[in-house]
Design a protein around this motif. Structure first.
Motif, mmCIF file in Angstrom:
data_model
loop_
_atom_site.group_PDB
_atom_site.id
_atom_site.type_symbol
_atom_site.label_atom_id
_atom_site.label_comp_id
_atom_site.label_asym_id
_atom_site.label_seq_id
_atom_site.Cartn_x
_atom_site.Cartn_y
_atom_site.Cartn_z
ATOM 1 N N ALA A 208 -25.856 -7.685 1.310
ATOM 2 C CA ALA A 208 -25.896 -6.944 0.048
ATOM 3 C C ALA A 208 -26.748 -5.710 0.254
ATOM 4 N N THR A 209 -26.237 -4.576 -0.141
ATOM 5 C CA THR A 209 -26.991 -3.353 0.094
ATOM 6 C C THR A 209 -26.580 -2.295 -0.913
ATOM 7 N N HIS A 210 -27.422 -1.298 -1.095
ATOM 8 C CA HIS A 210 -27.004 -0.160 -1.895
ATOM 9 C C HIS A 210 -26.936 1.083 -1.006
ATOM 10 N N TYR A 211 -27.183 0.910 0.303
ATOM 11 C CA TYR A 211 -27.053 2.023 1.237
ATOM 12 C C TYR A 211 -25.611 2.098 1.726
ATOM 13 N N ILE A 212 -24.917 3.116 1.285
ATOM 14 C CA ILE A 212 -23.503 3.232 1.625
ATOM 15 C C ILE A 212 -23.294 3.379 3.130
ATOM 16 N N GLU A 213 -24.141 4.231 3.748
ATOM 17 C CA GLU A 213 -23.963 4.444 5.205
ATOM 18 C C GLU A 213 -24.198 3.165 5.987
ATOM 19 N N GLU A 214 -25.188 2.413 5.534
ATOM 20 C CA GLU A 214 -25.494 1.158 6.214
ATOM 21 C C GLU A 214 -24.265 0.249 6.182
ATOM 22 N N ALA A 215 -23.661 0.148 5.001
ATOM 23 C CA ALA A 215 -22.479 -0.699 4.861
ATOM 24 C C ALA A 215 -21.348 -0.175 5.729
ATOM 25 N N GLN A 216 -21.158 1.151 5.696
ATOM 26 C CA GLN A 216 -20.062 1.759 6.457
ATOM 27 C C GLN A 216 -20.244 1.508 7.948
ATOM 28 N N ARG A 217 -21.497 1.615 8.414
ATOM 29 C CA ARG A 217 -21.746 1.472 9.843
ATOM 30 C C ARG A 217 -21.601 0.041 10.325
ATOM 31 N N LEU A 218 -22.096 -0.890 9.508
ATOM 32 C CA LEU A 218 -22.192 -2.260 10.009
ATOM 33 C C LEU A 218 -21.010 -3.152 9.662
ATOM 34 N N CYS A 219 -20.435 -2.942 8.481
ATOM 35 C CA CYS A 219 -19.572 -3.990 7.933
ATOM 36 C C CYS A 219 -18.125 -3.906 8.405
ATOM 37 N N ASP A 220 -17.532 -5.088 8.579
ATOM 38 C CA ASP A 220 -16.106 -5.156 8.849
ATOM 39 C C ASP A 220 -15.344 -4.879 7.563
ATOM 40 N N ARG A 221 -15.794 -5.532 6.508
ATOM 41 C CA ARG A 221 -15.164 -5.310 5.209
ATOM 42 C C ARG A 221 -16.236 -5.120 4.153
ATOM 43 N N ILE A 222 -15.826 -4.438 3.075
ATOM 44 C CA ILE A 222 -16.795 -4.127 2.029
ATOM 45 C C ILE A 222 -16.195 -4.447 0.673
ATOM 46 N N ALA A 223 -17.035 -5.022 -0.200
ATOM 47 C CA ALA A 223 -16.634 -5.160 -1.605
ATOM 48 C C ALA A 223 -17.550 -4.256 -2.414
ATOM 49 N N PHE A 224 -16.961 -3.428 -3.268
ATOM 50 C CA PHE A 224 -17.766 -2.630 -4.199
ATOM 51 C C PHE A 224 -17.975 -3.472 -5.431
ATOM 52 N N ILE A 225 -19.204 -3.674 -5.816
ATOM 53 C CA ILE A 225 -19.454 -4.465 -7.014
ATOM 54 C C ILE A 225 -20.211 -3.620 -8.039
ATOM 55 N N VAL A 226 -19.668 -3.582 -9.242
ATOM 56 C CA VAL A 226 -20.262 -2.791 -10.321
ATOM 57 C C VAL A 226 -20.196 -3.628 -11.600
ATOM 58 N N SER A 227 -21.306 -3.728 -12.291
ATOM 59 C CA SER A 227 -21.382 -4.488 -13.547
ATOM 60 C C SER A 227 -20.757 -5.878 -13.432
ATOM 61 N N GLY A 228 -21.072 -6.544 -12.356
ATOM 62 C CA GLY A 228 -20.622 -7.925 -12.215
ATOM 63 C C GLY A 228 -19.185 -8.098 -11.789
ATOM 64 N N LYS A 229 -18.489 -7.003 -11.501
ATOM 65 C CA LYS A 229 -17.088 -7.107 -11.099
ATOM 66 C C LYS A 229 -16.871 -6.467 -9.739
ATOM 67 N N ILE A 230 -15.976 -7.047 -8.952
ATOM 68 C CA ILE A 230 -15.607 -6.403 -7.692
ATOM 69 C C ILE A 230 -14.500 -5.406 -8.012
ATOM 70 N N VAL A 231 -14.771 -4.125 -7.785
ATOM 71 C CA VAL A 231 -13.782 -3.117 -8.161
ATOM 72 C C VAL A 231 -12.902 -2.709 -6.988
#
Ligand SMILES: Nc1ncnc2c1ncn2[C@@H]1O[C@H](COP(=O)(O)OP(=O)(O)OP(=O)(O)O)[C@@H](O)[C@H]1O
Ligand SMILES: [Mg+2]
Lengths: 245, 327
Positions: free
Chosen positions: B194-217
């Motif tokens: 879980a992170t709020h650093y976009i670059e960190e997620a982009q660099r490390l993750c195979d897949r990403i879920a964007f979560i906003v207000s309790g929902k995966i968008v």
């Protein structure tokens, strides 16, 4: 096997970080000493009255060594959320609660032994059954510790844990026959005495130290055990509800 | 879909705190060995989701299956397989770094010799050897963070939950940490980050879920998330002064483009054709608006995030920094 490693290390950690700290050890020695001194002076009857005082002293030492210690340490760990680590550990709630309480129970038992040791130096103490006395001390320590657990569940601040413990402890000194026999209490207060576990523990000890019990010892043991199970069950129920929200 | 190689299966998970829908009917899977990113702003529900998955919070509804074990009823069922690095550094202040690590390992039933060995190894890897015998309470914020991470992995969990591991630590340590996360990933650990650093997620993750207000968008691989914007052109404009019908006028003039207006007098232009800057600047100046900057941008994950969520990407960053300072 694995879960016992966890159990043992939780116990060991609590012993090291809380119970074996110098301030606590002093508390365990000074408190009974001060009470003994106070009563000896007040009653003016000298060393003969020691056997009569001993059960009350032991009970008070246990009560003050366990209830608030457990309530305070658990609330403290809840507060800095290190308690979450224990909730994340792959051990059952029962075992976790037993591990957390064992330290305080042991501490309470040791606290009860101090007045006995001191008393046996200065007076002739005759105990009709040592194993039963130790069992009684053990059960009183367990029930007082579990009471601390129940308090820890009810509060969320450390100072509340302290105040709340006192709220229970001080009335118990007077209601449970520690220094004033329950039979001397006003009749309308007595039901309250019978609703408190400590009354039964003290009565057993009175019986074993000087034959002064007014209830049957086996029944008192049974009631005390029932209280232990009841308070533990209650704590567990509230812990599940309040700590895993 | 074949679910046999999934280490995490979450279905219709929800949790309310009174009126707040902290987590609102989310579903996602994480494959065995995958590094899955949970990206969202403050209060999105990341921590609440992790707490439910690790047994620290009870879901209102939904199912959680971890490593094939259904944890919805019994949150303790899979705890021996998971490791958790919470968002807060919550070790024991009165124990030393070494004692803390050994204690955490003992909770998982690891014997004395092995836990002492692992603790030393981790202290070395995290550059905390010198501080090993100092009390955790006296550690700096970054040192605390590092030890908390070490404590989360000392029992070599199969599934690891990392809640904002790099928040509050310096750049060099954060980089070292990301390398460590990559290593764990290579060794086959399933990781939910879980992170709020976009670059960190982009660099490390195979897949990403964007979560906003309790929902995966949105939920996809970084590659696929970016693909949507392939062949598109973007322009970022910052301006001084305002005009109520700025949007109307721009749309009237540049019908083939789309505009998204962000906070702080900025907007983004999107077009399938290359964008010529001058007409846009002139149009604004006619309205009496001064352009302070207009630059072409290559779409990054950040732009995708902005497009999908309608949130300005750096609001996450700013909120977080404020929080960090307040602490
Ligand atoms: N114990 C609680 N009591 C009441 N509300 C809560 C509680 N825990 C979380 N919330 C609310 O649930 C929502 C989600 O919070 P959560 O901590 O999961 O967000 P997050 O994505 O982890 O945010 P951050 O990036 O700030 O850590 C927030 O609105 C928060 O206020
Ligand atoms: Mg969070």
């Amino acid at each position: 096997m694995k879960k016992w490693i966890a159990f043992w290390n939780i116990l060991l950690k609590d012993m090291r970080t809380y119970y074996l700290k110098p301030p606590n050890i002093n508390w365990g020695i000074i408190f009974p000493l001060a009470w003994t001194g106070m009563f000896l002076i007040r009653s003016g009857s000298g060393l003969d009255s020691i056997p009569a005082l001993l059960p009350g002293l032991m009970a008070i030492s246990i009560l003050f060594g366990t209830t608030s210690m457990l309530a305070v340490t658990v609330t403290f760990e809840k507060k800095n959320s290190s308690f979450d680590r224990l909730l994340l550990a792959p051990i059952s709630f029962d075992l976790l609660m037993l591990a957390k309480t064992s330290g305080a129970i042991l501490f309470g038992i040791v606290n009860a032994l101090i007045p006995i040791l001191m008393a046996s130096f200065i007076a002739d103490i005759y105990v009709s059954s040592w194993p039963l006395l130790i069992l009684a001390v053990f059960l009183i320590a367990v029930v007082s510790t579990f009471l601390g657990l129940l308090i820890a569940v009810a509060v969320s601040e450390v100072f509340e844990a302290q105040t709340f413990s006192n709220f229970f402890r001080f009335p118990m000194i007077f209601l449970c026959g520690l220094f004033l026999p329950v039979s001397k209490l006003p009749i309308f207060i007595r039901p309250l005495s019978y609703a408190l576990p400590l009354t039964y523990g003290v009565d057993i000890m009175q019986g074993l130290v000087r034959g002064g019990n007014f209830m049957s010892i086996p029944i008192s043991f049974a009631v005390l055990t029932a209280f232990c199970i009841l308070i533990f069950g209650l704590s567990k129920h509230f812990i599940r509800k309040r700590w895993i929200t | 879909m074949d679910k046999s190689n999934m280490d995490i299966i979450v279905q219709n998970l929800s949790k309310n705190f009174q009126a707040v829908k902290a987590v609102n009917d989310i579903s996602f899977d994480v494959r065995s060995g995958e590094l899955f990113g949970f990206l969202g702003p403050n209060g999105a529900g990341k921590t609440t989701t992790i707490k439910m998955m690790t047994g620290l919070a009870r879901p209102d509804s939904g199912t959680i299956i971890t490593a094939g074990i259904d944890c919805s009823r019994n949150p303790k069922a899979a705890q021996h397989l998971i490791g958790v690095v919470p968002d807060e550094s919550n070790l024991y202040p009165e124990l030393t770094g070494h004692q803390n690590l050994c204690f955490c390992a003992s909770l998982y039933g690891i014997g004395k010799a092995e836990r002492e060995h692992e603790a030393r190894k981790l202290l070395e890897a995290f550059n905390l050897k010198e501080a090993a015998n100092r009390k955790f309470g006296g550690y700096s914020k970054g040192m605390k963070r590092k030890l908390t991470i070490a404590a989360g992995i000392i029992h070599k969990p199969r599934v690891l939950f990392l809640d904002e591991p790099t928040t509050g630590i310096d750049v060099a340590s954060a980089r070292a940490l990301r390398v460590l996360i990559e290593d764990l990933h290579k060794q086959g650990t399933t990781i939910l980050l879980a992170t709020h650093y976009i670059e960190e997620a982009q660099r490390l993750c195979d897949r990403i879920a964007f979560i906003v207000s309790g929902k995966i968008v949105a939920e996809d691989t970084v590659h696929n998330l970016l693909k949507h914007d392939e062949g598109k052109h973007f322009l970022h404009v910052s301006h001084k002064g305002k005009n109520a019908d700025i949007a109307e006028r721009l749309y009237a003039r540049f019908a083939t483009m789309s505009f998204s207006f962000l906070k702080d007098n900025t907007f983004r232009v999107e077009s399938s054709e290359p964008i010529i800057i001058t007409p846009i600047v002139m149009c604004l100046e006619e309205m009496g608006i001064d352009v302070s900057e207009a630059k072409r941008i290559t779409p990054s994950l950040e732009d995708v995030f902005v497009r999908i969520t309608g949130l300005e990407a750096d609001t996450m960053q700013k909120d977080k920094d404020k929080q960090g300072r307040a602490k």
